[in-house]
Design an enzyme around this catalytic site. Sequence first.
Site, PDB file in Angstrom:
ATOM      1  N   GLY A 329      10.686  -5.089 -10.920  1.00 16.14           N
ATOM      2  CA  GLY A 329       9.680  -4.743 -11.928  1.00 16.14           C
ATOM      3  C   GLY A 329       8.623  -3.849 -11.334  1.00 16.14           C
ATOM      4  N   GLY A 330       7.421  -3.997 -11.842  1.00 17.09           N
ATOM      5  CA  GLY A 330       6.316  -3.166 -11.355  1.00 17.09           C
ATOM      6  C   GLY A 330       5.407  -3.949 -10.426  1.00 17.09           C
ATOM      7  CG  ASP A 331       2.508  -1.919  -8.070  1.00 19.04           C
ATOM      8  OD1 ASP A 331       3.437  -2.092  -7.274  1.00 19.04           O
ATOM      9  OD2 ASP A 331       1.885  -0.856  -8.177  1.00 19.04           O
ATOM     10  NE  ARG A 434       0.731  -0.150 -21.640  1.00 18.42           N
ATOM     11  CZ  ARG A 434       1.835  -0.144 -20.929  1.00 18.42           C
ATOM     12  NH1 ARG A 434       2.828   0.649 -21.274  1.00 18.42           N
ATOM     13  NH2 ARG A 434       1.957  -0.927 -19.878  1.00 18.42           N
ATOM     14  N   GLY A 749      -2.916  -4.636 -11.564  1.00 14.76           N
ATOM     15  CA  GLY A 749      -2.345  -4.617 -12.905  1.00 14.76           C
ATOM     16  C   GLY A 749      -2.647  -5.837 -13.734  1.00 14.76           C
ATOM     17  CD  GLU A 750      -0.976  -9.716 -13.488  1.00 13.27           C
ATOM     18  OE1 GLU A 750      -1.130 -10.651 -14.283  1.00 13.27           O
ATOM     19  OE2 GLU A 750       0.003  -8.965 -13.519  1.00 13.27           O
TER      20      GLU A 750
END
Length: 775
Positions: A329-331, A434, A749-750
Site C-alpha cells: 500500500g502507501g505510507d 483530490r 498520512g494519518e
Amino acid sequence: MRNTLSRNSTIPTTTTLNTNTNTNTDNHNNNNNRTLRLSSPQPSLKRFGLCSPIVFPERRGAKLKASSTDDHAIDTSKDFEHRIHIGGRGIPAPGDEKSDLLGYVVFSGKLALDKRKLTTVNNNKNNSAASQQTSSDTTINQQAVDAKLTSKALVWGSHLLNLDDVISVSYNVGLRHFTVHSYPFKKPSCGFSCFIKSQRTRKDFRFVASNFQEAVQWVAGFADQQCFVNCLPHPLVSSKKQASSELLPTDTPPELLFRCKTPPKMLVILNPRSGRGRSSKVFHGIVEPIFKLAGFRLEVVKTTSAGHAKTIASTVDISTCPDGIICVGGDGIINEVLNGLLSRDNQKEGISIPIGIIPAGSDNSLVWTVLGVRDPVSAAMAIVKGGLTATDVFAVEWIQTNKVHFGLTVSYYGFVSDVLELSEKYQKRYGPLRYFVAGFLKFLCLPQYSYEVEYLPASKTERGGNLSVESEVVDMSDLYTNIMNRSNKDGLPRASSLSSIDSIMTPSRMSGGDLDTCTSTHASTEPSELVRGLDPKSKRLSSGRVNVTAEPEVIHPQLPLSTTPNWPRTRSKSRNDKGWSGLTTTHDTSRWGNTAANDREDISSTLSDPGPIWDAEPKWDGEANWDVENPIELPGPPDDAAVGSTKEVVPRFGDKWIVSKGHFVGILICNHACRTVQSSQVVAPKAEYDDNTLDLILVHGSGRLKLLRFFLLLQMGRHLSLPYVEYVKVKSVRIKPGKHTHNGCGIDGELFPLTGQVISSLLQEQCRLIGRSSI
Ligand SMILES: Nc1ncnc2c1ncn2[C@@H]1O[C@H](COP(=O)(O)OP(=O)(O)OP(=O)(O)O)[C@@H](O)[C@H]1O
C-alpha cells in the site's frame, strides 16, 4: 507438525488468511545460510543479518551499507571457493581481471543455454518432455560455452546475468538442466529509451551442464550466493505413470541439502484500497510470483478498514511471521503497522519485527527515499535479497493526554494538514486529483495559522551520529516502557495521506501575504519525561545541561535567532484575543472518531489554555492544572509549577531551546528527505533517515503569495532559499496551535487533532526496513 527450520524442497506457497504449512521434512538445522551471524533465539531473523533484536548492526549511511554488502559477498565466496577447490573444478587465477569486477569465482565449467521453449520442469504433465530432451542433448552439448559463476554474476560466453537480478534456481534432481529465474532490467527499444524508464521483467534461463554432477555444483554455487534453490524431484518420479520406477534419483544431493536457504515466512498486510484499488492487482499479479519463486511462505491479510493493519500488527502471533511483515500500500499502511508493532505488549518483540514495503499506494515516499525503490518489482526483489536498513522513528506525544503516535516520514501542521483533511471529502470523486482540488480550494480561502513552536536544535556532533554509539546499548525495555504505555492504542481515523505535497496545488491567483512572525529565543523548559525517555541523547542533554556545548546548527537561519536566555517581552494581548484558543473555544471533534478521548483533550486544553501567547512567556509547562492532571516530571528547578504561583518558568540556559511564534503557512518535521515518487521533489534535502535528528521546516508568515512561492520553488528544489523559510536540524520540537488555527496534525498520512501541544522527538534507528538501500 510445522517445522520452521525444515528445508524448502517443495514449491513455496502463499496462503490467504491461513498459513498453509509446507510439507517440508528434511532437517535444516545444518543450514549454512551465510547471513547467519549470531546464535539468537530468532533464527529466521538472522537471515537479515541481525546481531540483536534491538540494536541494529546496519549502521548509517548508504555508502557504508553498500560497502558492507560487497564485503559480505566477498567473504562468502572466499569460503565457497575453498570448497570448490576440494571439488576439483578449475578456478581461474586470482589475478583474473574479471574476477575483480565480478567478485570471486564460485564455479566454472561449460554451460549451454537451452533455448527451446521452456517446459515447466516441475509440472507433472510435462514429464514426457523430460524424456524427449535426451534426443536433443547432443545438439545442446555442441552449443556449450565457457561459463563461470562469480559472487556477483553468472557469465556464459559473452552474456552476463547479475546475481542481484536472480531470484532463484529451479532444479530437478538427477537432471543436467537447471533454470535460473531472474528479473533483469529490460531496456526500452532505442527510439523510446529517452521517454520510457527501463523496467524489470521476468526472464528464465534454462541451462544444461556437462553432466548431472556439474549441474548440482552449479546449483550449489547459486545457493551459496544466497539464491533460493527450488529443488524438485526427478520429473519421472513425480509422474503418476512412472512412479514405480526405482532407478531414478529421488534424494536431494547432499551438496544442495545443506545449502538451501530457509524459506522466509512473512505476513503480508495489504490495503485493498491503496492506489485507487490497484494494490491487490499489483500484489497478486506482479509481486506474489516473485515471492513464490523465492520460496517465501506468505500469509496474506487484506485490511477491511482503517486501523485494521494496526490491530493486526499489534496482536499477530510473531511466530507466524518471524521474518517480518510486508506492507502493500502507501505510507499510511506502513504507519499503521509501525504503530501496531510499537504498541505490542512485548515491546522488544514488536520492535524486532522488520517491515517490508511493496509500494502500491498513492505515494510511497518512505521506501523511495530510504531504499531507492519505487516500483513493486524492485521492492519485491529488495525484500527477496534481504538485508535490513535501520531507520529512525519519531514519536509525537500529545502532552495533555500522553498519547503517542509514531511516524517514519513526516509530521506536518498548517496548510498541508488542512489540505489533506479537506481532500478526504473528494477521495471518491477525484482520486489522486483530490489533493489538487483540495489544495486549490484551501488556497482560495487560506486561513492564518498561528503556532508557538519551540525546538531544540541538534548539535553538529549529534548530526554526525558521534553520540549514537552510547545510545546503542540502551536497554529498550526501559526506553520503551513509558512511551508504550502511553501510546495511542485507540487510534484515530485518517483523513488522508500526505502523499504528494507536489500535487497539492497550482493556485490560479495570488494575493499578497503578510509576514507576521514573532521569533524569540530563550532557554526554555525541559522536554517531558517521555521525550527524555525516548531519546537518550536528549536525556543527557536535558539532565546534564553543562554538557551542552556544541552550537546548535541552524541550516537556514533566515530569521534572526538569538540564544539570549531572556524572556522576550512581546506585545500584550488580552486573553480574549481571537488569535488563540481560550476558555470559550469549542472544537468539533466528531470527525476524529475517538470522541471520548478528544473530549478529554478538549477539556484539558481548555483548562490549561493560558490565553493569548502574547500574555506571558512560554506556556508549555506553566499552565494551571497541568501538573496535577498530567504529571510530567521535569528535571528543572522544582518550583516552576508551584500551585498558585505565577506561571513564570525559569529559563534553562543549557538546553538552548528556541521559540518561534506567530503565523506559519506550514510546519514540516521530516525524518528523511521525503522524496516524492511522482516528481523529483525533495522536501528536506539534508535529512537522513538514520542521522538521529529531525529536520524542521518552518514556513513563516501567512498569505497566498508566500504559500505560492514556497510550492513553486519546492518544485525546483529551491524552497529553502526563501527568506521566510527556516530549516534547522533538531532533536525535539514542541508545537502549540493558536486559536482558530485549523488544528490538524498529519503524521505519515494519518491526521490527528492538534488539541493542546505536542512534542515530536526521535527514537534512533528503531525500525528496520527489509532491504538494502540502493541509493
Ligand atoms: N480496507 C480499508 N478501507 C479503508 N481504509 C483503509 C483500509 N485499509 C487501510 N485503510 C486506511 O487507508 C489509509 C491509506 O492507505 P495507504 O497509505 O496504504 O494508501 P494510499 O493509496 O497511499 O492512500 P491515499 O491514496 O489515501 O493517500 C491508511 O492509513 C489506512 O488507515
